[in-house]
Write an enzyme that holds these catalytic residues in place. Sequence first.
Site, short mmCIF file in Angstrom:
data_model
loop_
_atom_site.label_atom_id
_atom_site.label_comp_id
_atom_site.label_asym_id
_atom_site.label_seq_id
_atom_site.Cartn_x
_atom_site.Cartn_y
_atom_site.Cartn_z
N CYS A 104 32.39 31.91 37.32
CA CYS A 104 33.79 32.23 37.06
C CYS A 104 34.66 31.07 37.54
CB CYS A 104 34.16 33.51 37.82
SG CYS A 104 35.89 33.98 37.63
N HIS A 146 33.15 40.11 31.00
CA HIS A 146 33.66 39.39 32.17
C HIS A 146 35.20 39.37 32.17
CE1 HIS A 146 33.35 35.99 35.17
NE2 HIS A 146 34.58 35.82 34.74
N GLU A 147 35.80 39.10 31.00
CA GLU A 147 37.26 39.00 30.91
C GLU A 147 37.92 40.36 31.05
OE1 GLU A 147 38.36 36.02 31.24
OE2 GLU A 147 36.33 35.29 30.93
N HIS A 150 38.20 41.16 34.60
CA HIS A 150 39.33 40.46 35.24
C HIS A 150 40.61 41.28 35.11
CE1 HIS A 150 38.22 36.57 36.80
NE2 HIS A 150 37.60 36.20 35.69
#
Length: 176
Positions: A104, A146-147, A150
């Site tokens: 990341c 992953h995003e 976030h």
Amino acid sequence: MHTIVQQGNPTLRERAEAVPIGEIRSDHIQGVIRAMQETLRNEPEGAALAAPQIGVSLRIFVIAERVFGPDSDHPESSKDPHLVFINPRIVRRSKRRKLLDEGCLSVRGRYGTIHRHTHATVEAYDEHGKKFVRGAGGLLAQAFQHECDHLDGTLFVDKATEVWEVERRENERSSR
Ligand code: ZN
């Protein structure tokens, strides 16, 4: 150009706010998207970037154009690459998961292994305010997960089964 904020910055831990659909075309939101794209373009190892990573608590992520390049595992997407995802929602996930390496841009110098669904489908708005649905496997499916994490204040290190330090010069894997 914006600095990519690092683990420890409180914005990375917030649940990001939805973008009002009527404001997608506003100068403010278009400016945020441009700043994200420019910041990501300056990261040779970056595959994607979420708005909280530049300190903006909004539900937006962008995918690097290189993800759709000739070496991409998604050549079919390159004809119509969606690079901007606003208010994204994962609407389908494969039952199958795989243990993958991940990094990341907000957790520099550390990599880990994490279970990710091998395929994921995201519903989102593009930078023009048009709704679309995009399914993906491979790197893109991993980036979607992953995003979206976030945007909910989650970092990969929270879910990783193993995390290790990597020296910058050895660090050739792609980061999101
Ligand atoms: Zn990240």
